[in-house]
Write an enzyme that holds these catalytic residues in place. Structure first.
Site, PDB file in Angstrom:
ATOM      1  CG  HIS A   1      -0.369   0.454   2.472  1.00 18.87           C
ATOM      2  ND1 HIS A   1       0.311  -0.699   3.245  1.00 18.87           N
ATOM      3  CD2 HIS A   1       0.024   1.488   3.064  1.00 18.87           C
ATOM      4  CE1 HIS A   1       1.018   0.067   4.302  1.00 18.87           C
ATOM      5  NE2 HIS A   1       0.552   1.341   4.252  1.00 18.87           N
TER       6      HIS A   1
HETATM    7  C1  UD1 Z   1      -2.197   5.373   6.068  1.00 23.12           C
HETATM    8  C2  UD1 Z   1      -0.880   5.671   6.614  1.00 23.12           C
HETATM    9  C3  UD1 Z   1       0.323   4.973   6.809  1.00 23.12           C
HETATM   10  C4  UD1 Z   1      -0.316   3.516   7.244  1.00 23.12           C
HETATM   11  C5  UD1 Z   1      -1.384   3.060   6.307  1.00 23.12           C
HETATM   12  C6  UD1 Z   1      -2.094   1.732   6.969  1.00 23.12           C
HETATM   13  C7  UD1 Z   1      -0.409   8.269   6.710  1.00 23.12           C
HETATM   14  C8  UD1 Z   1       0.184   9.501   5.957  1.00 23.12           C
HETATM   15  N1  UD1 Z   1      -0.458   7.079   6.163  1.00 23.12           N
HETATM   16  O1  UD1 Z   1      -2.052   5.244   4.701  1.00 23.12           O
HETATM   17  O2  UD1 Z   1       1.397   5.011   7.189  1.00 23.12           O
HETATM   18  O3  UD1 Z   1       0.837   2.472   6.985  1.00 23.12           O
HETATM   19  O4  UD1 Z   1      -2.391   3.990   6.768  1.00 23.12           O
HETATM   20  O5  UD1 Z   1      -3.245   1.471   6.222  1.00 23.12           O
HETATM   21  O6  UD1 Z   1      -1.174   8.541   7.567  1.00 23.12           O
HETATM   22  N2  UD1 Z   1      -9.528   4.469   2.510  1.00 23.12           N
HETATM   23  C9  UD1 Z   1     -10.644   3.739   2.556  1.00 23.12           C
HETATM   24  N3  UD1 Z   1     -11.140   3.101   3.514  1.00 23.12           N
HETATM   25  C10 UD1 Z   1     -10.440   3.468   4.775  1.00 23.12           C
HETATM   26  C11 UD1 Z   1      -9.314   4.296   4.786  1.00 23.12           C
HETATM   27  C12 UD1 Z   1      -8.793   4.812   3.598  1.00 23.12           C
HETATM   28  O7  UD1 Z   1     -11.281   3.760   1.383  1.00 23.12           O
HETATM   29  O8  UD1 Z   1     -10.790   2.946   5.839  1.00 23.12           O
HETATM   30  C13 UD1 Z   1      -9.199   5.079   1.207  1.00 23.12           C
HETATM   31  C14 UD1 Z   1      -8.836   6.595   1.187  1.00 23.12           C
HETATM   32  O9  UD1 Z   1     -10.235   7.249   0.864  1.00 23.12           O
HETATM   33  C15 UD1 Z   1      -7.676   7.021   0.639  1.00 23.12           C
HETATM   34  C16 UD1 Z   1      -6.842   5.703   0.285  1.00 23.12           C
HETATM   35  O10 UD1 Z   1      -7.602   4.606   1.009  1.00 23.12           O
HETATM   36  O11 UD1 Z   1      -8.193   7.025  -1.075  1.00 23.12           O
HETATM   37  C17 UD1 Z   1      -5.731   6.040   1.143  1.00 23.12           C
HETATM   38  O12 UD1 Z   1      -6.053   6.416   2.923  1.00 23.12           O
HETATM   39  P1  UD1 Z   1      -5.082   7.431   3.487  1.00 23.12           P
HETATM   40  O13 UD1 Z   1      -5.787   7.164   4.985  1.00 23.12           O
HETATM   41  O14 UD1 Z   1      -5.114   8.544   2.979  1.00 23.12           O
HETATM   42  O15 UD1 Z   1      -3.824   6.790   3.708  1.00 23.12           O
HETATM   43  P2  UD1 Z   1      -3.120   5.107   3.631  1.00 23.12           P
HETATM   44  O16 UD1 Z   1      -2.550   4.715   2.290  1.00 23.12           O
HETATM   45  O17 UD1 Z   1      -4.212   4.210   4.200  1.00 23.12           O
END
Ligand code: UD1
Length: 368
Positions: A207
């Protein structure tokens, strides 16, 4: 007067770190723990499942900030968390790990004169293109208590001029959770559901933005996985970020052609723990999984250029190899040929880190 401690969780890797701390705090009458969930991760599979699996109490306060760019996500958390501090006036705020919720809540706490504790302090990849590295460095700079998981962290913090008196080597709270739930995870039916048998499959997670947001890198890694699954069936629970990029880059069809590469939704803590424990090998770009596989004695191939957790390489089962398909395939073959690292347990990863942290907080806070 009770010591009021606000415990912050935001994203998936936070839940298993905060659970043992809240558990331990509840054993002490003199502490009033408060659980604040920023809602950075909000899905059933990225958040709710973990509360159930870990026995975490429902959060006292849910901020529901959701996704967004780094600026808007961090900003929203700060605005909401400021209100939490004003309403609840905690003595200490505890943040864990390196996600945006960590730095956002940390910054608000110190600016409002609240003492800040950072659990998992001092880890460094020395790669500032990683958003998490920025979160780590900045959070450590402003913390009053820095609890570390490995001795190298102390050295990293000293180099950055952090006062030694603030640093405490207490072990790894995430491993507290793993050891506590290891037996219960055995009851999971996930291997049966996915039709795999012990040591006859590999487990994949992916990821990191550097791997999945870039078309060429993601394609290369998928090519390597497609080659590996010809020898060893692979289970791949797909993170929402990765799912989105697979769709955007039109790569889903390519994956479907590989019959032994099984994609699933993100899994709960107990199902994932069981799958990790019985895997022949794990291929990942996660931070925490490098540590969990070390404790489980399962060979881990980290598809990144660096790691902020060097103890997993020095002592544990981890190797860090970058994302070139040739290396991924070569290292997988080495493990399949029986040459995976056996590893040993890092110092203080013994299931008692939360006890040490709470003992120190009690001792120090009673003096305030
Ligand atoms: C985040 C953390 C990372 C951690 C990871 C574990 C930061 C900068 N990054 O990255 O350190 O290792 O989580 O999972 O804080 N999304 C969903 N559902 C959810 C959560 C996220 O669909 O419950 C989608 C969001 O809409 C977004 C993408 O996943 O499009 C990324 O989510 P985001 O929270 O920005 O960062 P992660 O890549 O999950």
């Amino acid at each position: 007067m009770k010591i009021k401690i606000a415990n912050v969780v935001g994203a998936r890797p936070n839940f298993m770190k905060i659970a043992p701390l809240v558990d331990e705090m509840r054993k002490h009458d003199e502490i009033e723990p408060l659980l604040v969930h920023t809602g950075q991760h909000y899905d059933q599979v990225m958040s709710k499942l973990f509360f159930d699996d870990l026995g975490l109490p429902k959060s006292d306060i849910y901020l529901g900030v959701g996704s967004g760019g780094h600026g808007s996500q961090t900003g929203k958390i700060m605005i909401e968390f400021e209100r939490v501090i004003m309403d609840n006036k905690p003595d200490v705020v505890i943040v864990v790990g390196d996600v945006n919720s960590t730095i956002a809540c940390g910054l608000v706490a110190v600016k409002m004169g609240i003492r800040l504790a950072h659990v998992e302090a001092g880890l460094r990849s020395y790669d500032r293109t990683m958003p998490e590295e920025i979160n780590r460095v900045l959070t450590d700079q402003i913390s009053d208590y820095l609890f570390t998981t490995e001795r190298r962290a102390h050295h990293n913090l000293q180099l950055e001029g952090i006062d030694q008196e603030k640093i405490f080597f207490t072990g790894n709270v995430m491993i507290d959770s793993l050891l506590k739930h290891r037996e219960r995870a055995e009851e999971s039916r996930i291997m049966h559901e996915l039709d795999v048998t012990p040591k006859h499959y590999g487990l994949v997670t992916l990821h990191r933005p550097s791997n999945v947001d870039n078309h060429e890198n993601l394609t290369q890694i998928l090519d390597a996985l497609i080659t590996v699954q010809e020898q060893l069936p692979l289970i791949f629970p797909v993170h929402p970020r990765t799912r989105k990029m697979l769709q955007q880059f039109d790569l889903e069809e390519k994956m479907q052609q590989a019959s032994d590469l099984k994609l699933t939704d993100p899994l709960g803590y107990l199902d994932f723990l069981k799958l990790m424990a019985h895997a022949k090998l794990v291929l990942t770009d996660s931070g925490g999984i490098q540590e969990e596989t070390t404790v489980l004695g399962v060979p881990c191939i980290t598809m990144r250029e660096n790691t902020e957790r060097p103890i997993t390489v020095e002592v544990g089962t981890n190797i860090v190899i970058g994302n070139s398909p040739a290396c991924i395939v070569e290292e997988s073959n080495r493990i399949l040929a029986g040459h995976g690292k056996k590893g040993a347990l890092p110092e203080l990863w013994d299931g008692h880190a939360a006890e040490r942290i709470v003992r120190i907080l009690l001792e120090k806070e009673n003096r305030h």
